[in-house]
Design a protein around this motif. Structure first.
Motif, PDB file in Angstrom:
ATOM      1  N   UNK A  38       0.864  -1.223   0.011  1.00  0.00           N
ATOM      2  CA  UNK A  38      -0.193  -0.094   0.053  1.00  0.00           C
ATOM      3  C   UNK A  38       1.116   1.183   0.160  1.00  0.00           C
ATOM      4  N   UNK A  39       1.987   1.013   0.491  1.00  0.00           N
ATOM      5  CA  UNK A  39       3.111   2.242   0.553  1.00  0.00           C
ATOM      6  C   UNK A  39       3.697   2.575  -0.665  1.00  0.00           C
ATOM      7  N   UNK A  40       3.887   1.385  -1.429  1.00  0.00           N
ATOM      8  CA  UNK A  40       4.548   1.579  -2.907  1.00  0.00           C
ATOM      9  C   UNK A  40       3.842   1.922  -3.982  1.00  0.00           C
ATOM     10  N   UNK A  41       2.345   1.354  -3.850  1.00  0.00           N
ATOM     11  CA  UNK A  41       1.740   1.467  -4.990  1.00  0.00           C
ATOM     12  C   UNK A  41       1.472   2.924  -5.500  1.00  0.00           C
ATOM     13  N   UNK A 124      -5.551 -11.358 -11.554  1.00  0.00           N
ATOM     14  CA  UNK A 124      -3.917 -11.505 -11.406  1.00  0.00           C
ATOM     15  C   UNK A 124      -3.397 -12.564 -10.303  1.00  0.00           C
ATOM     16  N   UNK A 125      -2.567 -13.447 -10.663  1.00  0.00           N
ATOM     17  CA  UNK A 125      -2.271 -14.246  -9.855  1.00  0.00           C
ATOM     18  C   UNK A 125      -0.782 -13.909  -9.447  1.00  0.00           C
ATOM     19  N   UNK A 126      -0.434 -13.825  -8.239  1.00  0.00           N
ATOM     20  CA  UNK A 126       0.715 -13.630  -7.590  1.00  0.00           C
ATOM     21  C   UNK A 126       1.377 -14.732  -6.893  1.00  0.00           C
ATOM     22  N   UNK A 127       2.622 -15.203  -7.518  1.00  0.00           N
ATOM     23  CA  UNK A 127       3.240 -16.080  -6.706  1.00  0.00           C
ATOM     24  C   UNK A 127       4.417 -15.235  -5.956  1.00  0.00           C
ATOM     25  N   UNK A 128       4.530 -15.661  -4.694  1.00  0.00           N
ATOM     26  CA  UNK A 128       5.636 -15.135  -3.965  1.00  0.00           C
ATOM     27  C   UNK A 128       6.657 -16.033  -3.687  1.00  0.00           C
ATOM     28  N   UNK A 129       7.772 -15.906  -4.226  1.00  0.00           N
ATOM     29  CA  UNK A 129       8.890 -16.910  -3.972  1.00  0.00           C
ATOM     30  C   UNK A 129       9.838 -16.137  -2.862  1.00  0.00           C
ATOM     31  N   UNK A 130       9.774 -17.400  -1.889  1.00  0.00           N
ATOM     32  CA  UNK A 130      10.806 -16.980  -0.886  1.00  0.00           C
ATOM     33  C   UNK A 130      12.043 -18.034  -0.765  1.00  0.00           C
ATOM     34  N   UNK A 131      13.231 -17.277  -0.927  1.00  0.00           N
ATOM     35  CA  UNK A 131      14.293 -17.851  -1.061  1.00  0.00           C
ATOM     36  C   UNK A 131      14.671 -18.764  -0.040  1.00  0.00           C
ATOM     37  N   UNK A 132      14.384 -18.524   1.240  1.00  0.00           N
ATOM     38  CA  UNK A 132      14.518 -19.408   2.183  1.00  0.00           C
ATOM     39  C   UNK A 132      13.482 -20.764   2.007  1.00  0.00           C
ATOM     40  N   UNK A 133      12.550 -20.630   1.781  1.00  0.00           N
ATOM     41  CA  UNK A 133      11.773 -21.686   1.503  1.00  0.00           C
ATOM     42  C   UNK A 133      12.308 -22.306   0.321  1.00  0.00           C
ATOM     43  N   UNK A 134      12.751 -21.537  -0.705  1.00  0.00           N
ATOM     44  CA  UNK A 134      12.809 -22.578  -1.905  1.00  0.00           C
ATOM     45  C   UNK A 134      14.086 -23.530  -1.590  1.00  0.00           C
ATOM     46  N   UNK A 135      15.074 -22.961  -0.984  1.00  0.00           N
ATOM     47  CA  UNK A 135      16.477 -23.555  -0.847  1.00  0.00           C
ATOM     48  C   UNK A 135      16.205 -24.886  -0.065  1.00  0.00           C
ATOM     49  N   UNK A 136      15.106 -24.802   0.702  1.00  0.00           N
ATOM     50  CA  UNK A 136      14.882 -26.390   1.322  1.00  0.00           C
ATOM     51  C   UNK A 136      14.512 -27.285   0.221  1.00  0.00           C
ATOM     52  N   UNK A 166       9.606 -11.688  -5.779  1.00  0.00           N
ATOM     53  CA  UNK A 166      10.696 -12.503  -5.060  1.00  0.00           C
ATOM     54  C   UNK A 166      10.941 -11.829  -3.815  1.00  0.00           C
ATOM     55  N   UNK A 167      10.996 -12.615  -2.866  1.00  0.00           N
ATOM     56  CA  UNK A 167      11.582 -12.100  -1.421  1.00  0.00           C
ATOM     57  C   UNK A 167      10.879 -10.819  -1.197  1.00  0.00           C
ATOM     58  N   UNK A 168       9.932 -10.519  -1.058  1.00  0.00           N
ATOM     59  CA  UNK A 168       9.200  -9.373  -0.788  1.00  0.00           C
ATOM     60  C   UNK A 168       9.720  -8.568   0.502  1.00  0.00           C
ATOM     61  N   UNK A 169       9.996  -9.213   1.562  1.00  0.00           N
ATOM     62  CA  UNK A 169      10.330  -8.509   2.726  1.00  0.00           C
ATOM     63  C   UNK A 169      11.833  -8.358   2.848  1.00  0.00           C
ATOM     64  N   UNK A 170      12.287  -8.771   1.735  1.00  0.00           N
ATOM     65  CA  UNK A 170      13.899  -8.635   2.123  1.00  0.00           C
ATOM     66  C   UNK A 170      14.213  -7.130   1.405  1.00  0.00           C
ATOM     67  N   UNK A 178      12.073  -7.252  -8.459  1.00  0.00           N
ATOM     68  CA  UNK A 178      10.609  -7.801  -8.506  1.00  0.00           C
ATOM     69  C   UNK A 178       9.632  -7.092  -8.207  1.00  0.00           C
ATOM     70  N   UNK A 179       9.912  -6.421  -7.267  1.00  0.00           N
ATOM     71  CA  UNK A 179       8.631  -5.565  -6.520  1.00  0.00           C
ATOM     72  C   UNK A 179       8.337  -4.167  -7.807  1.00  0.00           C
ATOM     73  N   UNK A 180       9.266  -3.759  -8.400  1.00  0.00           N
ATOM     74  CA  UNK A 180       8.974  -2.877  -9.406  1.00  0.00           C
ATOM     75  C   UNK A 180       8.154  -3.330 -10.320  1.00  0.00           C
ATOM     76  N   UNK A 181       8.660  -4.748 -10.839  1.00  0.00           N
ATOM     77  CA  UNK A 181       7.790  -5.310 -12.105  1.00  0.00           C
ATOM     78  C   UNK A 181       6.588  -5.742 -11.561  1.00  0.00           C
ATOM     79  N   UNK A 182       6.432  -5.945 -10.454  1.00  0.00           N
ATOM     80  CA  UNK A 182       5.066  -6.503  -9.833  1.00  0.00           C
ATOM     81  C   UNK A 182       4.078  -5.139  -9.773  1.00  0.00           C
ATOM     82  N   UNK A 183       4.600  -4.250  -9.380  1.00  0.00           N
ATOM     83  CA  UNK A 183       3.827  -2.899  -9.155  1.00  0.00           C
ATOM     84  C   UNK A 183       3.418  -2.348 -10.546  1.00  0.00           C
TER      85      UNK A 183
END
Lengths: 943, 109
Positions: A38-41, A124-136, A166-170, A178-183
């Motif tokens: 909401x802040x970025x949009x 729109x379908x948003x897939x959030x990728x999380x590196x941490x999860x992915x690595x596992x 990708x990694x939205x909170x990092x 990835x945020x930019x593309x998404x927005x």
């Protein structure tokens, strides 16, 4: 998202509205991302390309994210736009194929089906990728990612409908990217949705509008639809577009009203024609007046309700657009047009109700504008607001008159009833303003409560308005308000306060030559001066009014009678004279002297005939008309002789006075004419023309400041002249129009008399024309007796008897019977005697008076001619024959005189008044004054 | 008392005149709306002012009509001014001008 789970609250039409975006899928995931989102949009603007050739706009997008529910999706036919979800997003952070297949896919399918059922394609379908999860799980999912799978399963041709975040909170560059593309994607999709849905909505709306000729069409329904669109634009911060929607509604409504007036009535409009029951003014303090909106929605609004609501919305939007001055301008237009529309629709309105409404509205608008501008801004934009001020003043005045608050006695019971009715129509004060001390509502209520309070409020408003007008240089408007104020003061019986306003206005009108306002103001002023007991001023104004052609006959007669009454009442009070300028009373057209050359001898009678055009509507008896005369003696006595005067005064005795331009001495007319001269400047070396131009030589006269102090019709300039010489004519009745007055006078002393002042007096009232211009003069002369001797032929020939004409001008001397003229002869030229000689006596004006015979006695030396009796200032003419003897020596230098004439009077007391001279070509003897000229016998004889 | 309101109009013309850089537009538009009348103004290049007062309940008169009326008036006025026997500043007594104005009035009413 604050509370995505909460059920959607009822739509609140405030600025807080944002376009709705629904979220489905993993709610926890979304909640974690929401703050950043909401802040970025809204951070970056997006270009919005519009249909119908409208210019693209950059907009900052904001959204209201809510949890997806099936109820949110609009049902078929629901036109609500504000609650319309523009985009549906499905969030997932699934990265496990198994999990995907087990749950997420089903969920997604369900979601998609629901959307399809409602034919919604904005998702729109948003897939959030999380590196941490992915690595596992790297080893688990080597080949195809979940994203690819989803794309495969759901977005068969629209691969852009699935985005990876990708990694939205990092806080890494990758995340950023990835945020930019998404927005960007999100914004683009949102806009696409807007364009599509709004376009569809607008189309629907247009279709609805096209149906407006159908019988069942309702403006209120349509109003709601178009307003929905306005709300959306407002929500998107597109105030301009929102305003356009309201303006369209406004115009549509106005057109209907106009058509209704032309006889083309729409059914729904009759509803707006119901009698006005409430007139509580505009309400501009809330962005949306829900009460009125509901009335419109329920189709119960009156015309004033609708207009008020519409204007309130326009006002809100204009203020968002930082255009407060347009609010003021539109407000004035609105108020005027509402009044007109109510008239046109023949809506029954209790008297004064509209005045209340307008007054309240004016003040409300002004206060609203004041509320959002600072002092300096207000001051520099007075020109926009002053119209409202003056309108409010006008309305308050009208209310005051209506409720009997502007009289000496105060309101009577009927007035009070009316006031109570009016106040009832105001309803209760609105809660928003209840705490404001100066709210329009309170002001009006107070103003109507008592005579004193009304006076205070009215004066406050008037003074404020006048001050504002003056400060922006609209002096005329200020004067106009001042006139109203004067009228108020007159009603309040305090004419001394009214006078200055009236005088001010009058001066202004006079300077610019506005006839009708002058008349009107003078009428007020006359009344005022009457109350004040300024007799002189009153009479003066009355005389101006009595001669004013813009008034009716009765009014003029009334004012004329006022003057005459005064004149007849105060006949006994001696000494005090009221001197008034003549131009209002009568106009001197011409002046005619008899005799025509305006030359008269002492004792002669001169008559002066003047033509005076009386401006009065009724015949006026004037006791006396006098012309005061200035007397001067000229040194040069010759110039006073009849000869000179007759020769040099060729006028026909009529002097025309130019038609006066009064009462409009417009300032331009009094300016001197331009004196323009050519100007050439040559170079000193080769004399070639350097510059050329035109010079105005009297610039200083033309460009000097108009003296503001010079009062145009002040009585001060008129002073009664009291000279010893006066022409008088008593008891004249001047009928309206041209009158001829004749003055007769007997000339006394020789000299020049200049007519100076014309004065008509009736009792103590004098109308004075201070200066007669062009100059009118008459001359009085006194002449000694004269003899002219003149041969009839050019020159006298010797040897033949020839006729010589003798002319005796009697001058002031009366020739009596027995007076004789004695000529002493020259030997060489005796006068031949005949038995019969006739003399003709002419009057001074060359009219033949009588004829008489002459007796001529001739001796050697003296010829004696006895003259017939003739009165003074007559001419006796006769002819005698003379014979010049050829033997006479004719040497120049010393010669014998031809004749000596000498009038011998029988009366001893008459001295020898003069000498006579007669020469041929000879020299004069005995030292006589001589005016010998070459050739002929030209003699002038002086007795 | 419409005349008095005209007075105000004049003022406004002069105020506008100063601001008007582009002198080609002679029509000043609505100057002074009141409840019952609308006052329109027009100023020629030589600063001769025309003022028209219109009943505001007359919907047939839009800006364009007023503008064309002013043009007509201006043309006719120019004709009057071109008359060598006319002294500027005198009351206009031209019959052509009179009939033009009358026809305009009839057309409106």
């Amino acid at each position: 998202m604050d509370a995505p789970e909460e059920p959607l609250p009822p739509v609140i039409y405030t600025m807080e509205n944002k376009p709705i975006v629904t979220c489905a899928g993993d709610q926890n995931l979304f909640t974690s991302i929401y703050p950043t989102l909401s802040q970025q949009l809204p951070r970056e603007p997006m270009e919005w390309r519009r249909s119908y050739g409208r210019a693209p706009k950059m907009i900052h997008l904001e959204s209201n994210f809510v949890q997806f529910k099936e109820e949110l999706l609009p049902k078929e036919g629901n036109k609500a736009l504000l609650t319309f979800p523009f985009l549906h997003i499905y969030w997932t952070e699934c990265c496990d194929t198994e999990v995907y297949k087990a749950t997420v896919k089903d969920d997604l399918t369900k979601w998609q089906n629901v959307l399809k059922a409602h034919s919604s394609v904005d998702w729109l379908i948003v897939v959030v990728e999380n590196d941490a999860k992915k690595k596992n799980k790297t080893n688990i999912l080597p080949r195809t990612s979940i994203v690819d799978k989803i794309r495969n399963d759901f977005c068969n041709k629209q691969s852009d409908r699935c985005v990876v975040l990708t990694d939205p909170l990092k806080d890494s560059s990758r995340t950023q990217e990835s945020w930019n593309t998404f927005l960007t994607k999100l914004r683009t999709l949102l806009l696409m949705s807007f364009t599509k849905n709004l376009g569809k909505f607008e189309d629907d709306m247009r279709t609805l509008r096209e149906k407006r000729t159908e019988p069942g069409w309702s403006f209120c329904e349509y109003f709601m639809v178009q307003e929905e669109l306005a709300f959306v634009f407002e929500m998107l911060q597109q105030f301009e577009d929102a305003l356009v929607q309201y303006d369209e509604l406004d115009a549509l409504f106005s057109q209907y009203v106009v058509n209704f007036g032309a006889g083309d009535g729409a059914n729904w409009l009759t509803f707006f024609c119901q009698p006005v029951k409430s007139w509580n003014g505009l309400i501009l303090r809330k962005p949306i007046d829900m009460e009125k909106r509901e009335l419109i929605q329920r189709q119960e609004a009156t015309l004033l309700d609708l207009r008020s609501y519409l204007f309130a919305r326009q006002c809100t939007l204009l203020l968002f657009l930082q255009r407060p001055w347009e609010v003021a301008q539109r407000a004035l237009e609105l108020l005027h047009s509402c009044v007109q529309e109510l008239k046109l629709l023949e809506v029954s309105v209790p008297p004064g109700a509209l005045d209340c409404w307008v007054f309240l509205s004016c003040l409300e608008v002004l206060q609203r504008i004041e509320g959002c501008c600072d002092r300096a801004q207000m001051d520099s934009n007075i020109a926009h607001t002053v119209g409202l001020w003056s309108y409010a003043t006008e309305k308050l005045k009208a209310l005051g008159y209506l409720c009997g608050l502007v009289s000496e006695k105060g309101p009577d019971s009927e007035d009070l009833n009316r006031t109570v009715d009016l106040l009832a129509g105001l309803g209760a004060e609105r809660p928003e303003t209840a705490n404001t001390a100066q709210s329009p509502y309170k002001k009006l209520k107070e103003a109507l409560s008592s005579v004193e309070a009304f006076e205070k409020h009215y004066l406050d408003l008037s003074h404020a308005t006048i001050e504002m007008y003056t400060s922006i240089g609209r002096i005329r408007s200020a004067k106009f308000v001042g006139k109203d104020l004067a009228e108020f003061y007159m009603r309040k019986k305090s004419p001394q306060k009214a006078e200055s306003y009236l005088q001010g206005a009058l001066k202004n009108y006079l300077a610019e030559g506005w006839a009708l306002p002058i008349t009107h103001t003078r009428k007020q002023l006359a009344e005022c001066q009457k109350h004040l007991g300024q007799i002189e001023n009153y009479l003066q104004t009355s005389s101006l009014l009595a001669g004013d052609h813009h008034l009716t006959e009765e009014e003029r007669t009334y004012f004329c009678q006022e003057i005459l009454n005064f004149a007849s009442q105060h006949t006994d009070s001696p000494g005090h004279k009221v001197v008034l300028p003549m131009h209002s009373f009568a106009h001197l057209r011409d002046l005619r002297f008899t005799p025509a050359n305006a030359v008269v001898h002492v004792g002669g009678v001169l008559s002066v005939e003047i033509t005076v055009c009386s401006q009065m509507p009724i015949p006026v008896r004037v006791e006396q008309i006098t012309i005061s005369v200035h007397f001067s003696v000229e040194k040069n006595s010759y110039r006073k002789t009849a000869e000179w005067l007759t020769k040099h005064k060729t006028s026909n005795g009529i002097i025309n006075f130019p038609a006066e331009t009064l009462p409009f001495p417009a300032s331009q007319n009094s300016l001197p004419a331009l004196e323009l001269y050519e100007m050439f400047e040559r170079s000193p070396s080769d004399n070639s023309l350097n510059t050329t131009g035109i010079i105005c030589k009297n610039v200083h006269m033309l460009l000097r400041r108009q003296e503001s102090g010079a009062a145009l019709d002040s009585p001060s300039g008129v002073a009664l002249e009291d000279g010893p010489h006066v022409l008088q004519c008593g008891d004249v009745t001047l009928a309206p129009g041209a009158n001829t007055v004749t003055f007769r006078t007997q000339a006394k002393e020789p000299g020049t008399y200049t007519l100076r002042q014309l004065c008509a007096s009736a009792g103590p009232v004098c109308f004075v024309l201070p200066h007669l211009y062009p100059l009118a003069q008459y001359d009085v002369y006194s002449q000694e007796p004269q003899l002219h001797v003149e041969p009839l032929a050019d020159s006298l020939l010797a040897g033949i008897p020839q006729k010589v004409k003798f002319t005796v001008t009697t001058g002031h001397y009366t020739v009596k019977n027995g007076d004789s003229l004695q000529l002493s002869n020259v030997e060489a030229m005796p006068v031949l005697c005949h038995a019969e000689n006739r003399a003709v006596i002419y009057s001074n004006a060359r009219e033949k008076a009588s004829e008489a015979s002459l007796r001529v006695q001739s001796s050697d030396k003296v010829t004696s001619i006895s003259l017939p009796a003739a009165p003074a200032y007559h001419v006796i003419e006769f002819e005698l024959e003379v014979l010049s003897l050829p033997s006479a020596p004719a040497t120049a230098g010393e010669s014998s005189a031809l004749g000596v004439t000498e009038a011998q009077r029988k009366h001893k007391d008459t001295p020898k008044a003069g000498h006579c001279m007669a020469t041929t070509d000879h020299k004069v003897r005995r030292g006589w004054d001589c005016s010998a000229c070459g050739g002929g016998l030209r003699s002038s004889c002086l007795f | 008392m419409v005349h008095t309101s005209l007075d105000v109009v004049d003022e406004k013309i002069s105020a506008m005149g100063k601001a008007l850089v582009d002198q080609r537009e002679l029509y000043l538009g609505l100057l002074y709306p009141t409840e019952d009348y609308k006052v329109y103004g027009y100023v020629t290049n030589s600063k001769v002012k025309f003022v028209m007062v219109v009943d505001s309940s007359n919907p047939a008169l839009r800006d364009n009509e007023i503008r064309s009326m002013f043009r007509k008036l201006h043309n006719s006025y120019t004709d009057v001014m071109c008359n060598p026997f006319y002294n500027p500043g005198d009351r206009i007594q031209s019959r052509a001008f009179d009939s033009m104005v009358t026809s305009m009035m009839i057309q409106v009413c």
